[in-house]
Scaffold this motif. Structure first.
Motif, PDB file in Angstrom:
ATOM      1  N   UNK A   1       0.826  -1.211   0.000  1.00 50.82           N
ATOM      2  CA  UNK A   1       0.000   0.000   0.000  1.00 50.82           C
ATOM      3  C   UNK A   1       0.861   1.262   0.000  1.00 50.82           C
ATOM      4  N   UNK A   2       2.032   1.182   0.615  1.00 52.36           N
ATOM      5  CA  UNK A   2       2.921   2.339   0.669  1.00 52.36           C
ATOM      6  C   UNK A   2       2.539   3.326   1.748  1.00 52.36           C
ATOM      7  N   UNK A   3       1.867   2.836   2.794  1.00 51.64           N
ATOM      8  CA  UNK A   3       1.455   3.714   3.897  1.00 51.64           C
ATOM      9  C   UNK A   3       1.351   2.894   5.174  1.00 51.64           C
ATOM     10  N   UNK A   4       1.537   3.579   6.297  1.00 52.38           N
ATOM     11  CA  UNK A   4       1.364   2.930   7.594  1.00 52.38           C
ATOM     12  C   UNK A   4      -0.119   2.756   7.894  1.00 52.38           C
ATOM     13  N   UNK A   5      -0.452   1.802   8.745  1.00 52.24           N
ATOM     14  CA  UNK A   5      -1.856   1.633   9.122  1.00 52.24           C
ATOM     15  C   UNK A   5      -2.342   2.821   9.958  1.00 52.24           C
ATOM     16  N   UNK A   6      -3.651   3.055   9.918  1.00 54.25           N
ATOM     17  CA  UNK A   6      -4.257   4.116  10.715  1.00 54.25           C
ATOM     18  C   UNK A   6      -4.730   3.581  12.065  1.00 54.25           C
ATOM     19  N   UNK A   7      -4.748   2.266  12.214  1.00 49.26           N
ATOM     20  CA  UNK A   7      -5.198   1.639  13.444  1.00 49.26           C
ATOM     21  C   UNK A   7      -4.472   0.319  13.616  1.00 49.26           C
TER      22      UNK A   7
END
Length: 135
Positions: A31-37
């Motif tokens: 995804x290229x992003x950290x998780x939000x939760x």
């Protein structure tokens, strides 16, 4: 009979994984992003959730109960695959390069009269696809 309300759009998808220590970084890289939760729940599972730009959420669940040790199969009742929308075949070609760079095996782009798809699997064998409408 009352009128049916307008059917809502998809808000989130959650898939069960065997080991979040393996799956969470794999999806983060994809995804290229950290998780939000990233938290334990009172319902008996730990979940890691990623947010996409359109507001859709994609969650990974690792349950504390049994059954998660069975490999995924799209041939059993339940989930067949998760499809992520792409705007064009050119965007699919960019994803081929990205998957190759990440070392993720895929089936190449398959064209059909209804659109083009690029299938691949996550560490648990869950079938995933990038899909673009026909040109």
């Amino acid at each position: 009979m009352p009128a049916s309300p307008t059917f809502p759009s998809l808000n989130h998808v959650a898939v069960t994984v065997r080991d979040l220590a393996v799956s969470a970084p794999w999806y983060r890289d994809l995804i290229g992003a950290d998780p939000v939760l990233d938290e334990d729940t009172e319902a008996g599972y730990h979940h890691v959730v990623y947010a996409f730009g359109d507001g859709t959420l994609f969650g990974l669940h690792q349950h504390t109960g049994g059954g998660a040790d069975q490999p995924f199969s799209e041939y059993r009742a339940g989930l067949d695959h998760v499809g992520f929308g792409c705007a064009s075949r050119a965007e699919l070609e960019a994803w081929v390069e990205r998957l190759d760079a990440l070392g993720i095996d895929h089936g190449g782009i398959v064209d059909a009269h209804y659109g083009s798809g690029l299938g691949f699997r996550d560490p648990d064998g869950i079938a995933l696809e990038f899909f673009a409408p026909p040109a």
